[in-house]
Scaffold this motif. Sequence first.
Motif, short mmCIF file in Angstrom:
data_model
loop_
_atom_site.label_atom_id
_atom_site.label_comp_id
_atom_site.label_asym_id
_atom_site.label_seq_id
_atom_site.Cartn_x
_atom_site.Cartn_y
_atom_site.Cartn_z
N SER A 1 13.26 40.75 -15.63
CA SER A 1 13.82 41.09 -14.33
C SER A 1 14.88 42.18 -14.51
CB SER A 1 14.40 39.87 -13.65
OG SER A 1 15.53 39.41 -14.35
N GLY A 2 15.40 42.63 -13.37
CA GLY A 2 16.43 43.66 -13.37
C GLY A 2 15.80 45.03 -13.39
N PRO A 3 16.53 46.06 -13.20
CA PRO A 3 17.99 46.10 -13.03
C PRO A 3 18.39 45.61 -11.64
CG PRO A 3 17.11 48.28 -12.72
CD PRO A 3 15.95 47.39 -13.12
N ASN A 28 11.96 54.65 -10.34
CA ASN A 28 10.61 54.92 -10.82
C ASN A 28 10.24 53.73 -11.69
OD1 ASN A 28 8.20 55.84 -11.74
ND2 ASN A 28 8.99 57.74 -12.60
N ASN A 29 9.55 52.78 -11.10
CA ASN A 29 9.39 51.46 -11.68
C ASN A 29 8.01 51.26 -12.28
OD1 ASN A 29 9.78 48.83 -12.33
ND2 ASN A 29 9.51 48.07 -10.26
N SER A 30 7.96 50.96 -13.57
CA SER A 30 6.67 50.68 -14.19
C SER A 30 6.73 49.45 -15.10
CB SER A 30 6.20 51.90 -14.98
OG SER A 30 7.13 52.21 -16.00
N GLY A 31 7.67 48.56 -14.89
CA GLY A 31 7.68 47.37 -15.71
C GLY A 31 8.83 46.43 -15.47
N PHE A 61 14.68 56.17 -2.94
CA PHE A 61 13.32 56.58 -3.29
C PHE A 61 12.76 55.56 -4.27
CE2 PHE A 61 10.32 58.49 -6.18
CZ PHE A 61 9.49 59.25 -5.37
N ILE A 62 11.58 55.00 -3.97
CA ILE A 62 10.96 54.01 -4.85
C ILE A 62 9.51 54.40 -5.09
CG2 ILE A 62 10.29 51.60 -5.14
CD1 ILE A 62 12.46 50.95 -2.97
N THR A 63 9.13 54.43 -6.34
CA THR A 63 7.71 54.47 -6.68
C THR A 63 7.49 53.39 -7.72
OG1 THR A 63 5.85 55.84 -7.41
CG2 THR A 63 7.97 56.29 -8.42
N SER A 64 6.46 52.57 -7.50
CA SER A 64 6.26 51.40 -8.34
C SER A 64 4.78 51.23 -8.65
CB SER A 64 6.79 50.15 -7.63
OG SER A 64 6.71 49.03 -8.46
N LYS A 65 4.47 50.83 -9.90
CA LYS A 65 3.07 50.72 -10.32
C LYS A 65 2.58 49.29 -10.46
CE LYS A 65 3.28 55.10 -12.65
NZ LYS A 65 3.37 55.82 -13.89
N VAL A 66 3.35 48.39 -11.04
CA VAL A 66 2.81 47.06 -11.35
C VAL A 66 3.77 45.91 -11.10
CG1 VAL A 66 1.14 47.88 -13.05
CG2 VAL A 66 3.45 47.30 -13.78
N THR A 67 4.90 46.13 -10.46
CA THR A 67 5.87 45.06 -10.32
C THR A 67 6.37 44.96 -8.88
OG1 THR A 67 7.73 46.47 -10.87
CG2 THR A 67 6.67 45.33 -12.69
N SER A 68 7.30 44.07 -8.68
CA SER A 68 7.91 43.86 -7.36
C SER A 68 9.27 44.54 -7.29
CB SER A 68 8.10 42.37 -7.11
OG SER A 68 6.86 41.72 -7.13
N THR A 69 9.63 44.97 -6.09
CA THR A 69 10.95 45.53 -5.83
C THR A 69 11.50 44.84 -4.59
OG1 THR A 69 10.27 47.67 -6.74
CG2 THR A 69 12.24 47.65 -5.37
N LEU A 70 12.79 44.49 -4.63
CA LEU A 70 13.43 43.82 -3.51
C LEU A 70 14.59 44.67 -3.01
CD1 LEU A 70 13.85 41.33 -1.69
CD2 LEU A 70 15.29 40.39 -3.52
N LYS A 90 6.47 54.36 -2.40
CA LYS A 90 5.08 54.60 -2.74
C LYS A 90 4.66 53.54 -3.75
CE LYS A 90 1.98 58.32 -4.13
NZ LYS A 90 1.96 59.73 -4.54
N ASN A 91 3.83 52.58 -3.29
CA ASN A 91 3.31 51.52 -4.16
C ASN A 91 1.98 51.95 -4.76
OD1 ASN A 91 5.33 49.62 -3.71
ND2 ASN A 91 4.29 48.73 -1.96
#
Length: 170
Positions: A1-3, A28-31, A61-70, A90-91
């Motif tokens: 989890s995090g950040p 820019n989230n990938s894990g 700004f959020i771009t995410s490939k395989v996880t959740s963002t809250l 952008k999911n």
Amino acid sequence: SGPFITNNVIENCVLDKGIGRGAGIYVNNSGYVPSMLGNQIVNNTARSTVAPGQSRGGGIFITSKVTSTLVTENIIDLNVSDVGGGIYNKNLGSSTLAIERNDFRLNEATDGAAIFTTSFSNSSTTIVNNLFVGAGINDGTSPLDAGGNRHAAPGQFRDPARFDFHLRTD
């Protein structure tokens, strides 16, 4: 989890060089599983000088490939961008975004003043129990749950100059 981005004041940031992505917060989230909780994200501007009209996410700004963002219990006010003044999302892949219990006030964009979200493949966005003052949600291609949200005009609040955005009863 995090950040975890929690209880910060992020204000008056300007991105006016390059592409213009995420003046307040850039994810820019990938894990990981990022959470943004209890922040004030106010008066941030993303403007592209390289590609006019293509800036994204004045506030977040959020771009995410395989996880959740809250994104929860934030004040997101007066942010400006071409697309997604408050939040641009952008999911990709199998990611999810939950936007819950936030106050969006007077954000500006040509497309999606408060929120612009688009999702691909098995991704989804949930937008519930938020307050929108001014413009609201623009959903690109996302499976979207947008229940329990409230829209209000600026004159409906008790004392906005002192950040009292309770609805007036008179």
